[in-house]
Design a protein around this motif. Structure first.
Motif, PDB file in Angstrom:
ATOM      1  N   ARG A 175       0.854  -1.197   0.000  1.00 21.07           N
ATOM      2  CA  ARG A 175       0.000   0.000   0.000  1.00 21.07           C
ATOM      3  C   ARG A 175       0.888   1.244   0.000  1.00 21.07           C
ATOM      4  O   ARG A 175       2.067   1.181   0.334  1.00 21.07           O
ATOM      5  CB  ARG A 175      -0.916  -0.004   1.222  1.00 21.07           C
ATOM      6  CG  ARG A 175      -0.161  -0.093   2.533  1.00 21.07           C
ATOM      7  CD  ARG A 175      -1.109  -0.188   3.715  1.00 21.07           C
ATOM      8  NE  ARG A 175      -0.411  -0.433   4.945  1.00 21.07           N
ATOM      9  CZ  ARG A 175       0.119   0.524   5.729  1.00 21.07           C
ATOM     10  NH1 ARG A 175       0.040   1.793   5.380  1.00 21.07           N
ATOM     11  NH2 ARG A 175       0.754   0.205   6.846  1.00 21.07           N
ATOM     12  N   LYS A 176       0.268   2.363  -0.363  1.00 18.72           N
ATOM     13  CA  LYS A 176       0.991   3.619  -0.461  1.00 18.72           C
ATOM     14  C   LYS A 176       1.425   4.061   0.944  1.00 18.72           C
ATOM     15  O   LYS A 176       0.651   3.971   1.900  1.00 18.72           O
ATOM     16  CB  LYS A 176       0.054   4.674  -1.050  1.00 18.72           C
ATOM     17  CG  LYS A 176       0.745   5.898  -1.625  1.00 18.72           C
ATOM     18  CD  LYS A 176      -0.278   6.694  -2.444  1.00 18.72           C
ATOM     19  CE  LYS A 176       0.119   8.119  -2.733  1.00 18.72           C
ATOM     20  NZ  LYS A 176       1.488   8.520  -2.700  1.00 18.72           N
ATOM     21  N   ILE A 255       2.396   0.449  -6.852  1.00 16.65           N
ATOM     22  CA  ILE A 255       1.748   0.386  -5.541  1.00 16.65           C
ATOM     23  C   ILE A 255       0.244   0.690  -5.630  1.00 16.65           C
ATOM     24  O   ILE A 255      -0.569   0.049  -4.976  1.00 16.65           O
ATOM     25  CB  ILE A 255       2.422   1.391  -4.572  1.00 16.65           C
ATOM     26  CG1 ILE A 255       3.896   1.052  -4.377  1.00 16.65           C
ATOM     27  CG2 ILE A 255       1.704   1.417  -3.227  1.00 16.65           C
ATOM     28  CD1 ILE A 255       4.178  -0.244  -3.689  1.00 16.65           C
ATOM     29  N   GLU A 256      -0.098   1.647  -6.458  1.00 16.32           N
ATOM     30  CA  GLU A 256      -1.509   2.039  -6.559  1.00 16.32           C
ATOM     31  C   GLU A 256      -2.372   0.842  -6.966  1.00 16.32           C
ATOM     32  O   GLU A 256      -3.416   0.564  -6.361  1.00 16.32           O
ATOM     33  CB  GLU A 256      -1.626   3.154  -7.597  1.00 16.32           C
ATOM     34  CG  GLU A 256      -2.815   4.077  -7.376  1.00 16.32           C
ATOM     35  CD  GLU A 256      -2.802   5.224  -8.409  1.00 16.32           C
ATOM     36  OE1 GLU A 256      -3.887   5.643  -8.834  1.00 16.32           O
ATOM     37  OE2 GLU A 256      -1.691   5.656  -8.783  1.00 16.32           O
ATOM     38  N   GLU A 259      -2.358  -2.018  -4.319  1.00 18.47           N
ATOM     39  CA  GLU A 259      -3.173  -1.668  -3.157  1.00 18.47           C
ATOM     40  C   GLU A 259      -4.654  -1.889  -3.468  1.00 18.47           C
ATOM     41  O   GLU A 259      -5.397  -2.419  -2.642  1.00 18.47           O
ATOM     42  CB  GLU A 259      -2.921  -0.219  -2.733  1.00 18.47           C
ATOM     43  CG  GLU A 259      -3.758   0.175  -1.513  1.00 18.47           C
ATOM     44  CD  GLU A 259      -3.301   1.471  -0.863  1.00 18.47           C
ATOM     45  OE1 GLU A 259      -2.579   2.258  -1.500  1.00 18.47           O
ATOM     46  OE2 GLU A 259      -3.674   1.678   0.310  1.00 18.47           O
TER      47      GLU A 259
END
Lengths: 356, 356
Positions: A175-176, A255-256, A259
């Motif tokens: 996740r960010k 990551i986006e 996630e």
């Protein structure tokens, strides 16, 4: 094909296993195995460089932070963090959210004075303490962002007057995060990064070299920064496979995108746990981990039968940690959503079976 | 096929690379990669058990010695040995035989008081000091059995009134040793054992727990003994490949057979260095290493041409260490005698060429 819900080490995409397997025979068309090339060769220097660049890009690591490839796992960081960040006699602040947080506290006490600002122990770590005071004269505040055994996760960085140190072993890259909110992040590689035997440290350079301690050079982050993670022979294969896995993550959308998938996987499974009358999840709703879903059965005598059915359907490593029992479905980056769907199907199949 | 004369990491037999490559896809018919199985699984426990048994058998390790699988390389042992074996204020005795011995001394000085009993530095480490006094009030006497950079090796255990600690990183398993003569032996795996990222420690249990120091648990050998090398997540893949390599060694006839081959390989190459007027070996005859043969040319301006010819013949990684120049042929266990024959052929071919 098996669906591996194991808590580690280490779930990686099938294509990464394939590429890694090939490199054990012939790395980069050198005619040599990745295991036999020199860590000082230009080919391997390129691997280290790319691995670092991928982490820097994926997590937007600021330029005044170093990224290190070390050994010894999070356990070794439990000791190296206090050794590198405290002056003799200076205290440290820790949040106790589970088994690994407690282990970090225990090790820190071998080096200095620890203040535990809050502990979830009294409610068996099913929730994360929210209200506590972080003393501003401690050297740093340490917490564990994800608790693999109890299935809780801390998504927001606690508000701290002192540098924040985070053990992110089991949710880094899922996740960010905003790296600039941390003084130091460390992670054993064997969840979302790569094979066991590699540890990643991301550290704000400004925090180092201020303690007045004489450390063994091998335990001083500055030795490793200066030598670009080649102070000792690095774990060549683990770094190489981490690079392959990070390439996979970038190609997937970074990551986006991961996630988004991780949220979808966790939501799917928690929805079934909440709906299905046979199952329950001990963790507080707001603290539920996306990485490790711990759950039990209303009737514990059915657990072994359910586990047998899951195994029959090629869903493996679902047994809960020996200290809490029940089940644990680890949903690391490389586990596809389709595997979660299959698990939910089996939970529903079992519900029907029990009804009869 | 390339003939790899590199100084490490790590030269292994082709069949080991093949088996390792297969296990990255499907380990032991589990349908899972060796990289994704749990280190707590019974399958992996069997790997650790077999690896330890193989080392115990091959080196006849007495039962009061523990065998540990750690991380951090010999460099980490440079610190852990003084931390575990000295009381506060107690001195240590070191023999300085080369670059790695000096590094060990430098690190030990970060922990306590070091007496260097003798040093080969004045003659650029081309011979191993023979006469020196080991103080009987020091905690231990430390030496490096093989010096990879300068190409010297110490075959007999020095006569010592105190426990002997040996860095055997680059010649362990290459020849018969009597473990009972040592208090502690350590070795980075990446020469004769297996992939980088694994460190072997063989220690007499009686030496531990007597210092009165409080150590971080991760740096205390006793934590690792108690947890059977599972105190932290072990480097799973490196241990597995080490096991494959040790199986290969046993099948080959064990230490006795490999020592015979290693003697034959070294003799063949040194004979050519001594015979061929173009080449010379800087190390003293009686201290010549069997593992790393360092040699130079009478006319240094010919070196790059010779190296180019060797590379053309698929003989790779022959360049000497940057600190000494010339050439270095590492003859680790997995390098076959036939590769040495090829190297000698190329040396003779070059001699003919220069004559013309």
């Amino acid at each position: 094909m098996k669906h591996n819900f194991g808590a580690g080490p280490c779930i990686l995409p099938q294509e990464v296993f394939k590429q890694a397997s090939e490199a054990v025979i012939n790395f980069n068309d050198t005619g040599l195995s990745i295991l036999e090339i020199s860590h000082r060769s230009k080919e391997f220097e390129a691997v280290v460089f790319e691995t670092e660049s991928l982490i820097r890009d994926l997590l937007s690591v600021p330029s005044n932070y170093s990224i290190l490839f070390l050994q010894g796992g999070a356990r070794q960081q439990f000791a190296m963090v206090p050794m590198n960040l405290t002056r003799e006699g200076e205290r440290m602040a820790y949040l106790d959210t589970g088994s690994w947080a407690s282990n970090a506290i225990k090790e820190a006490r071998n080096i200095g004075d620890v203040e535990v600002v809050a502990s979830g122990k009294d409610n068996n770590y099913t929730s994360i303490p929210k209200t506590y005071h972080i003393p501003n004269d401690a050297a740093f505040f340490h917490y564990t962002s994800n608790n693999t055994i109890f299935g809780t996760e801390l998504f927001d960085v606690p508000n701290s007057p002192i540098p924040v140190v985070c053990d992110m072993s089991s949710d880094i890259l899922s996740r960010k995060i905003d790296v600039s909110q941390y003084g130091l992040i460390y992670a054993g590689a064997q969840k979302n990064i790569g094979p066991a035997g590699l540890t990643i440290v991301i550290v704000n350079n400004d925090l180092l070299g201020n303690t007045g301690r004489t450390l063994p050079a091998i335990f001083d982050y500055q030795s490793h920064i200066k030598a670009k993670s080649m102070y000792n022979t690095p774990p060549v294969f683990s770094i190489y496979v981490a690079m392959l896995n990070l390439r996979w993550l970038r190609l997937k959308g970074g990551i986006e995108e991961i996630e988004r998938e991780n949220i979808a996987k966790a939501r799917k499974l928690y929805e079934e746990i909440d709906r299905n009358p046979l199952f329950k999840g001990p963790a507080d709703l707001e603290d539920r981990s996306r990485m490790n879903v711990a759950f039990t059965m209303e009737d514990p005598s059915l657990e072994s039968e359910f586990l047998a059915l899951a195994t029959e359907r090629d869903l493996v490593a679902l047994k809960g940690h020996r200290s809490v029992g029940g089940f644990r479905a680890s949903l690391y980056n490389a586990l596809p959503l389709s595997s979660v769907h299959l698990l939910v199907d089996v939970m529903q199949e079992f519900e029907e079976k029990v009804k009869k």
